[in-house]
Design a protein around this motif. Structure first.
Motif, PDB file in Angstrom:
ATOM      1  N   SER A  99       0.866  -1.300  -0.209  1.00 52.04           N
ATOM      2  CA  SER A  99      -0.184   0.014  -0.057  1.00 52.04           C
ATOM      3  C   SER A  99       0.915   1.223   0.132  1.00 52.04           C
ATOM      4  O   SER A  99       1.843   1.390   0.492  1.00 52.04           O
ATOM      5  CB  SER A  99      -0.860   0.200   1.390  1.00 52.04           C
ATOM      6  N   CYS A 100       0.498   2.160  -0.364  1.00 54.91           N
ATOM      7  CA  CYS A 100       1.204   3.634  -0.513  1.00 54.91           C
ATOM      8  C   CYS A 100       0.118   4.657  -0.763  1.00 54.91           C
ATOM      9  O   CYS A 100      -1.110   4.463  -1.043  1.00 54.91           O
ATOM     10  CB  CYS A 100       2.159   3.723  -1.661  1.00 54.91           C
ATOM     11  N   ALA A 101       0.647   6.061  -0.783  1.00 58.23           N
ATOM     12  CA  ALA A 101      -0.268   6.786  -0.923  1.00 58.23           C
ATOM     13  C   ALA A 101      -0.232   7.745  -2.375  1.00 58.23           C
ATOM     14  O   ALA A 101       0.901   7.363  -3.007  1.00 58.23           O
ATOM     15  CB  ALA A 101       0.145   8.121   0.136  1.00 58.23           C
ATOM     16  N   THR A 102      -1.085   8.512  -2.826  1.00 53.00           N
ATOM     17  CA  THR A 102      -0.900   9.163  -3.975  1.00 53.00           C
ATOM     18  C   THR A 102      -0.149  10.281  -4.082  1.00 53.00           C
ATOM     19  O   THR A 102       0.147  10.871  -2.904  1.00 53.00           O
ATOM     20  CB  THR A 102      -2.499   9.520  -4.666  1.00 53.00           C
ATOM     21  N   PRO A 103       0.407  10.817  -5.113  1.00 52.98           N
ATOM     22  CA  PRO A 103       1.170  11.882  -5.193  1.00 52.98           C
ATOM     23  C   PRO A 103       0.603  13.072  -4.645  1.00 52.98           C
ATOM     24  O   PRO A 103       1.247  13.862  -3.870  1.00 52.98           O
ATOM     25  CB  PRO A 103       1.820  12.167  -6.489  1.00 52.98           C
ATOM     26  N   LEU A 104      -0.574  13.351  -4.831  1.00 56.07           N
ATOM     27  CA  LEU A 104      -1.364  14.506  -4.243  1.00 56.07           C
ATOM     28  C   LEU A 104      -1.552  14.261  -2.758  1.00 56.07           C
ATOM     29  O   LEU A 104      -1.421  15.444  -2.039  1.00 56.07           O
ATOM     30  CB  LEU A 104      -2.927  14.650  -4.920  1.00 56.07           C
TER      31      LEU A 104
ATOM     32  N   ALA B 109     -14.279  24.546 -20.306  1.00 57.32           N
ATOM     33  CA  ALA B 109     -13.023  24.022 -19.652  1.00 57.32           C
ATOM     34  C   ALA B 109     -12.300  25.112 -18.447  1.00 57.32           C
ATOM     35  O   ALA B 109     -11.484  24.525 -17.760  1.00 57.32           O
ATOM     36  CB  ALA B 109     -11.966  23.945 -20.941  1.00 57.32           C
ATOM     37  N   VAL B 110     -12.472  26.272 -18.711  1.00 55.41           N
ATOM     38  CA  VAL B 110     -12.009  27.340 -17.674  1.00 55.41           C
ATOM     39  C   VAL B 110     -12.573  26.792 -16.285  1.00 55.41           C
ATOM     40  O   VAL B 110     -11.885  26.764 -15.250  1.00 55.41           O
ATOM     41  CB  VAL B 110     -12.329  28.656 -18.174  1.00 55.41           C
ATOM     42  N   GLY B 111     -13.878  26.587 -16.443  1.00 56.11           N
ATOM     43  CA  GLY B 111     -14.575  26.256 -15.023  1.00 56.11           C
ATOM     44  C   GLY B 111     -13.940  25.033 -14.446  1.00 56.11           C
ATOM     45  O   GLY B 111     -13.767  24.963 -13.282  1.00 56.11           O
ATOM     46  N   CYS B 112     -14.086  24.184 -15.343  1.00 55.92           N
ATOM     47  CA  CYS B 112     -13.272  22.855 -15.004  1.00 55.92           C
ATOM     48  C   CYS B 112     -12.166  23.229 -14.316  1.00 55.92           C
ATOM     49  O   CYS B 112     -11.572  22.459 -13.357  1.00 55.92           O
ATOM     50  CB  CYS B 112     -13.072  21.777 -16.218  1.00 55.92           C
ATOM     51  N   GLY B 113     -10.911  23.862 -14.929  1.00 59.86           N
ATOM     52  CA  GLY B 113      -9.582  24.082 -14.381  1.00 59.86           C
ATOM     53  C   GLY B 113      -9.618  24.894 -12.983  1.00 59.86           C
ATOM     54  O   GLY B 113      -9.104  24.337 -12.141  1.00 59.86           O
ATOM     55  N   VAL B 114     -10.370  25.870 -12.996  1.00 55.83           N
ATOM     56  CA  VAL B 114     -10.345  26.802 -11.825  1.00 55.83           C
ATOM     57  C   VAL B 114     -11.236  25.765 -10.704  1.00 55.83           C
ATOM     58  O   VAL B 114     -10.580  25.655  -9.380  1.00 55.83           O
ATOM     59  CB  VAL B 114     -11.488  27.883 -11.869  1.00 55.83           C
ATOM     60  N   LEU B 115     -12.136  25.185 -10.946  1.00 56.31           N
ATOM     61  CA  LEU B 115     -12.899  24.468  -9.761  1.00 56.31           C
ATOM     62  C   LEU B 115     -11.702  23.312  -9.395  1.00 56.31           C
ATOM     63  O   LEU B 115     -11.593  22.782  -8.009  1.00 56.31           O
ATOM     64  CB  LEU B 115     -13.973  23.436 -10.333  1.00 56.31           C
ATOM     65  N   THR B 116     -11.239  22.450 -10.404  1.00 56.83           N
ATOM     66  CA  THR B 116     -10.194  21.414  -9.785  1.00 56.83           C
ATOM     67  C   THR B 116      -9.218  22.012  -8.914  1.00 56.83           C
ATOM     68  O   THR B 116      -9.028  21.413  -7.796  1.00 56.83           O
ATOM     69  CB  THR B 116      -9.651  21.031 -11.259  1.00 56.83           C
ATOM     70  N   MET B 117      -8.627  23.131  -9.399  1.00 53.99           N
ATOM     71  CA  MET B 117      -7.399  23.678  -8.492  1.00 53.99           C
ATOM     72  C   MET B 117      -8.000  24.093  -7.014  1.00 53.99           C
ATOM     73  O   MET B 117      -7.246  23.997  -6.133  1.00 53.99           O
ATOM     74  CB  MET B 117      -6.799  24.693  -9.097  1.00 53.99           C
ATOM     75  N   VAL B 118      -9.237  24.726  -7.189  1.00 57.00           N
ATOM     76  CA  VAL B 118      -9.779  25.332  -6.073  1.00 57.00           C
ATOM     77  C   VAL B 118     -10.107  24.278  -4.748  1.00 57.00           C
ATOM     78  O   VAL B 118      -9.492  24.167  -3.943  1.00 57.00           O
ATOM     79  CB  VAL B 118     -11.169  26.069  -6.260  1.00 57.00           C
ATOM     80  N   ILE B 119     -10.654  22.789  -5.601  1.00 54.99           N
ATOM     81  CA  ILE B 119     -10.841  22.030  -4.692  1.00 54.99           C
ATOM     82  C   ILE B 119      -9.488  21.156  -3.937  1.00 54.99           C
ATOM     83  O   ILE B 119      -9.396  20.877  -2.934  1.00 54.99           O
ATOM     84  CB  ILE B 119     -11.721  20.823  -5.339  1.00 54.99           C
ATOM     85  N   ARG B 120      -8.422  21.173  -5.103  1.00 55.77           N
ATOM     86  CA  ARG B 120      -7.322  20.606  -4.648  1.00 55.77           C
ATOM     87  C   ARG B 120      -6.410  21.434  -3.707  1.00 55.77           C
ATOM     88  O   ARG B 120      -5.915  20.739  -2.599  1.00 55.77           O
ATOM     89  CB  ARG B 120      -6.324  20.515  -5.918  1.00 55.77           C
ATOM     90  N   VAL B 121      -6.509  22.617  -3.570  1.00 53.81           N
ATOM     91  CA  VAL B 121      -5.749  23.442  -2.651  1.00 53.81           C
ATOM     92  C   VAL B 121      -6.617  23.882  -1.556  1.00 53.81           C
ATOM     93  O   VAL B 121      -6.110  23.927  -0.539  1.00 53.81           O
ATOM     94  CB  VAL B 121      -5.266  25.099  -3.419  1.00 53.81           C
TER      95      VAL B 121
ATOM     96  N   GLY C 286      -9.824  22.462  -0.764  1.00 51.85           N
ATOM     97  CA  GLY C 286     -10.916  21.576  -0.260  1.00 51.85           C
ATOM     98  C   GLY C 286     -10.251  20.339   0.595  1.00 51.85           C
ATOM     99  O   GLY C 286      -9.277  20.517   0.857  1.00 51.85           O
ATOM    100  N   ASN C 287     -11.110  19.625   1.243  1.00 43.61           N
ATOM    101  CA  ASN C 287     -11.077  18.546   2.031  1.00 43.61           C
ATOM    102  C   ASN C 287     -10.418  17.324   1.226  1.00 43.61           C
ATOM    103  O   ASN C 287      -9.570  16.806   1.959  1.00 43.61           O
ATOM    104  CB  ASN C 287     -12.156  17.985   2.742  1.00 43.61           C
ATOM    105  N   LEU C 288     -10.783  17.294   0.122  1.00 45.07           N
ATOM    106  CA  LEU C 288     -10.163  15.984  -0.560  1.00 45.07           C
ATOM    107  C   LEU C 288      -9.006  16.549  -1.280  1.00 45.07           C
ATOM    108  O   LEU C 288      -8.739  17.629  -1.718  1.00 45.07           O
ATOM    109  CB  LEU C 288     -11.294  15.804  -1.858  1.00 45.07           C
ATOM    110  N   PRO C 289      -7.742  15.545  -1.483  1.00 39.14           N
ATOM    111  CA  PRO C 289      -6.913  15.661  -2.228  1.00 39.14           C
ATOM    112  C   PRO C 289      -7.201  16.156  -3.628  1.00 39.14           C
ATOM    113  O   PRO C 289      -6.225  16.849  -4.381  1.00 39.14           O
ATOM    114  CB  PRO C 289      -5.917  14.514  -1.932  1.00 39.14           C
TER     115      PRO C 289
END
Lengths: 228, 316
Positions: B157-162, B263-275, B277-280
């Motif tokens: 087992s291991c963790a993901t890079p994120l 696509a801009v919406g997808c990109g912004v939301l992805t980064m906002v959730i990553r940085v 959000g609770n989820l990685p």
């Protein structure tokens, strides 16, 4: 209004044909909130049934006294009185149920089913049919809640009425306990009820006012000729 | 002479392509990533892949039969959904859980809304979210890729890079590019995904607008938020999402301006959730949200018919 309908029909119509949750789509909020378990679903259904029968009877008795213009506040007052009684009883004799239902127990005051039946039925009919209507609607509500609670608890928690089930218990599908799962089960049950209803009365029209379960009590009843 | 005169309403020019051919192209494009996943995670990857594809095709066939509709198994769209779903699952997932996900994707998300072309969100992504919320533990236990020539260990087992990144540990970019990290089956090997994406653009199956705008928005936002843009682009499911998930025909806007907004919406939301959000990881949620917004984007970007004046639509 049809006078020749036998009295028992006022009771039976609430169970499937005019099921308050699945066909009239009233009381959706408590339905989704308390059906994570069978125990709370049954408690909610019983509490709402008691309030429904009592408030329907009293409002039917008062139907000639209540002025048309302020009828809604009057209904709410009557309903709130019975809800308070039920809440005190639950708090005294079933504190765990009170805890499980939380804010949804006092919220029965503004439950659309109870207010809806007062407005649609009790204010226009004598006491006995009104009480039977309330009982039928209450049983229909409880049945829908328990069915939904069963599906959600068995699949989502792997138990039924708090008892651990042997097979489903090992791999519960958590989403059934969450709001999306609740909406999903709700939609499936509505589809099933719809199917049952259309099968039993195929000769009736499928659209327009005549097909609507709210037909009898519709606010646009006087415009009916235009809206078909 | 009469046989040569064909009367028909427009369109008169027709492309030779059809749904089956497009889906076949997508499958070809997914092949490098599938091979990479088998090299990285071994037999597990093959089992999960075969499992979801079989379950998806069976679910499609049975649900069309039950609904008494024309059967659409032949258009290969269920196979694509199955492969994409497998790519979104960890290698150690139980086969039954994966099959459950495939059934959710096909029956609930696709067939209940009318089948191919009528689904309101990407079926594979919706199924991934259902599995993630239903089985959070099974969906977030990752296994390390196989090291060539290492001792016979079933899985480590291991963790993901994120997830490592969230706890302050960075993964070398080369490892991310080749995919020798923990993660979902098909998301780790950026190289294989990019090869597939180039094939799709070359075959004109997808337009490059959505992937390019999606990835560059994500890179720009990560620069703004002080993250390493290359790391963000190569980690998690961003490549897989941008190339194969966000470009789904049914759930993405049709014309270019709509595609850019999407696509801009997808990109912004992805980064906002990553940085924040609770989820990685936030790729699946951001694509699903933009899928739901697609009808609104389409309404806002209706192209002006040729020859129509500025005010003629208001008059009509």
């Amino acid at each position: 209004m049809s006078e020749q309908k036998p009295l028992y029909r006022e009771f039976t119509k609430g169970i499937i044909k005019e099921n308050p949750v699945l066909c009239l789509v009233l009381g959706t909020c408590p339905t989704l909130a308390v059906t994570t378990g069978v125990k709370s679903a049954l408690g909610m259904g019983a509490a709402a049934t008691i309030v429904l029968v009592c408030s329907n009877s009293v409002i039917s008795l008062l139907r000639r006294v209540i002025p048309e213009r302020v009828r809604i506040p009057c209904y709410i007052t009557v309903i709130a009185a019975f809800v308070t009684v039920v809440q005190m009883l639950v708090k005294a004799y079933a504190p765990s149920l009170d805890k499980a239902l939380g804010v949804y127990l006092p919220l029965i005051v503004v439950n659309c089913i109870i207010l809806g039946r007062a407005e649609m039925f009790a204010s226009k009919h004598p006491v006995l049919p009104s009480a039977l209507d309330g009982l039928g609607m209450g049983v229909g509500f409880t049945a829908a809640l328990v069915l939904m609670g069963t599906i959600r608890e068995v699949l989502g928690a792997g138990s039924w009425f708090g008892l651990r089930l042997p097979l489903a218990g090992s791999h519960p599908i958590l989403i059934f306990l969450m709001p999306p799962g609740g909406f999903f089960v709700f939609g499936m049950l509505m589809a099933a009820a719809n199917r049952l209803n259309t099968r039993s009365r195929r000769h009736t029209p499928e659209s327009g006012c005549a097909a609507c379960p709210m037909n009898e009590a519709c606010a646009k009843a006087h415009e009916k000729k235009e809206c078909t | 002479m009469e046989d040569k005169l064909i009367l028909s309403p427009s369109p008169h020019l027709r492309a030779k392509t059809n749904t089956t051919r497009i889906m076949l192209d997508v499958l070809i494009a997914l092949a490098p990533a599938a091979v990479a996943s088998m090299l990285l995670y071994g037999f597990h990857a093959l089992v999960v892949l075969a499992d979801t594809v079989l379950a998806a095709v069976a679910a499609e066939w049975i649900s069309r039969k039950v609904m008494k509709r024309e059967n659409t198994v032949g258009d290969l769209s269920a196979v694509v959904t199955g492969v994409l779903l497998a790519f979104n699952l960890p290698p150690s997932i139980h086969p039954l859980t994966a099959a459950f996900g495939a059934v959710v994707a096909i029956v609930v998300v696709k067939q209940m809304f009318g089948g191919i072309g009528c689904n309101f969100v990407n079926p594979a992504l919706a199924a991934r979210i259902v599995l993630l919320t239903s089985f959070p533990k099974a969906m977030t236990s990752w296994t390390a890729p196989i090291k060539l020539g290492s001792a016979k260990i079933d899985a480590v087992s291991c963790a993901t890079p994120l997830a490592l990144h969230a706890s302050g540990e960075d993964t070398p970019l080369m490892k991310l590019f080749l995919g020798t990290t923990g993660g979902c089956l098909g998301e780790t090997c950026a190289l294989a995904l990019i090869i597939g994406g180039i094939y799709l653009v070359f075959r004109r199956v997808i337009s490059p607008v959505i992937p390019l705008v999606y990835l560059s928005t994500a890179a720009a936002v990560s620069l703004l938020l002080g993250e390493d843009p290359l790391f963000q682009l190569l980690s998690g499911g961003l490549m897989l999402g941008a190339i194969f998930m966000a470009t789904d025909y049914t759930t993405s806007p049709m014309n270019t301006s709509g595609k850019v907004i999407y696509a801009v919406g997808c990109g912004v939301l992805t980064m906002v959730i990553r940085v924040f959000g609770n989820l990685p990881e936030g790729v699946s949620f951001s694509i699903l949200l933009m899928n739901i917004l697609t009808p609104l984007i389409e309404r806002a970007t209706v192209p002006k018919p040729f020859g129509e004046g500025r005010h003629s639509r208001e008059k009509a």
